[in-house]
Design an enzyme around this catalytic site. Sequence first.
Site, PDB file in Angstrom:
ATOM      1  N   MET A 161       0.840  -1.205   0.000  1.00 37.46           N
ATOM      2  CA  MET A 161       0.000   0.000   0.000  1.00 37.46           C
ATOM      3  C   MET A 161       0.877   1.257   0.000  1.00 37.46           C
ATOM      4  SD  MET A 161      -2.878  -1.085   2.840  1.00 37.46           S
ATOM      5  CE  MET A 161      -1.709  -1.409   4.120  1.00 37.46           C
ATOM      6  N   ALA A 166     -10.471   8.283  -3.267  1.00 45.49           N
ATOM      7  CA  ALA A 166     -10.598   6.949  -2.659  1.00 45.49           C
ATOM      8  C   ALA A 166     -11.386   6.000  -3.559  1.00 45.49           C
ATOM      9  CB  ALA A 166     -11.272   7.071  -1.295  1.00 45.49           C
ATOM     10  N   GLU A 221      -5.636  -6.395  10.718  1.00 46.94           N
ATOM     11  CA  GLU A 221      -4.196  -6.104  10.804  1.00 46.94           C
ATOM     12  C   GLU A 221      -3.870  -5.428  12.140  1.00 46.94           C
ATOM     13  OE1 GLU A 221      -2.559  -3.923   7.473  1.00 46.94           O
ATOM     14  OE2 GLU A 221      -0.763  -3.360   8.606  1.00 46.94           O
TER      15      GLU A 221
END
Length: 407
Positions: free
Chosen positions: A151, A204, A268
């Site tokens: 990312m 986004a 995560e």
Amino acid sequence: MVGPLDAPESLAIINDADYTEENNLVIGRTLFSEEHEVFRDSVRRFVERELVPHHEAWEAASKVDRSAWLKAGEAGLLCCDTAEEYGGPGGDFLYNTVVIEELARAGITGPGFVVHSDMVAPYIASFGTEEQKKTWLPRMVTGEVIGALAMTEPGAGSDLKAIRTSAKRDGDEYVISGQKVYISNGQNCDLIMLACKTDPAAGAKGVSLVLVEADRPGFRRGRNLKKIGLKAQDTSELFFDEVRVPVTNRLGEEGRGFPMLMTKLARERLTQAIRSVVVAEQAVSWTVEYTKERKAFGQTIGDFQNTRFKLAEIATQATAGRALVDRCIALFLEDKLDAVDAAMAKLYATDLHCKAVDECLQFFGGYGYMLEYPIARAYIDARIVRIAGGAAEIMKQIIGQRLFENR
Ligand SMILES: Cc1cc2nc3c(=O)[nH]c(=O)nc-3n(C[C@H](O)[C@H](O)[C@H](O)COP(=O)(O)OP(=O)(O)OC[C@H]3O[C@@H](n4cnc5c(N)ncnc54)[C@H](O)[C@@H]3O)c2cc1C
């Protein structure tokens, strides 16, 4: 006493100093069944036998040998919750939790098993097509394929929607160009779950997730980055120079990458919180053991009230952290863990992690600065936990936003 780790087998001493039911330092845990505990014993033995003896060599090489991945796959440590139809053991998340905890307990920070099992495989399992699942999951379970999640870019980390790596549609293919940085498993990986822009103008809503095989022309690994800690883990730059992949490599719908990331980032963050509570508990254990023996001014360091008060504070906070994190694990198992719960768990546990290793190290005096002591290794490995996986300030932003909603 927790002494210097001059021989690899002496790492086993760390485990002898664990919190146990006998010394009553942890409130009872109710999450795990007998099967989970049997699995924990086998994971602990695997870690001691197959990982601990190689840690120093991996630190020197700045990466873990691939053979360790294959052995971990064979022993059932990878992708524990992958369904049987995709080659996995079909366990629940508690099996993944056991692996995370046992690696943390032994200070094994090299193998990126957690990134692979808890950050890459879950996207494929949840959002992949049948073909993607059948192609990738069985080989991720065995360790033949190592996954990375890409990312972050040099110009965008916390602000994920600002990423610039692009995937332009050309017929039935995407042409990918851009750069990623700080990618865990970056040197070892075979498969990259890449966050990229399929529509750069859409913010986004222009983010998509695409699976990129590391043997595609145009893909290149950059430097294995030199870090202040986590020295056995490969953390890399990755470069994409007009890499062509079929559109069938896209995960989920085009432009839906951001919401997919948001759902999985909670997991995560939970995994980091799990790890951090274990390290805080271990720091107290090592320090109690050490200060029981070490003498100054005619008494042990553990006899000073300052030592006991400080360790009592950290042990209490670790127990509070354990209760919070176990509750979050229970919520996750019921599919009810939301972003705010996960942010609170990560914020609390990672702050505690850093505080515990810093304050406990103090009681070791000069020995605490020597890398052969586990507290010294834990100290240098700790700093990243308040940055990676979402910085502490981003956790506060998520929590603060909820506080002011509907008011
Ligand atoms: C060892 C390591 C492993 C990593 N592994 C991976 C990986 O596998 N995959 C991956 O994609 N990334 C990975 N990362 C990247 C990591 O997730 C990012 O470093 C992290 O998200 C922060 O992004 P940044 O470094 O760009 O910092 P920036 O976004 O530039 O932020 C810098 C600082 O600014 C402050 N800040 C930022 N935003 C705000 C805000 N809204 N409000 C208040 N303060 C703010 C915070 O203090 C933050 O720490 C890894 C990083 C490291 C160091």
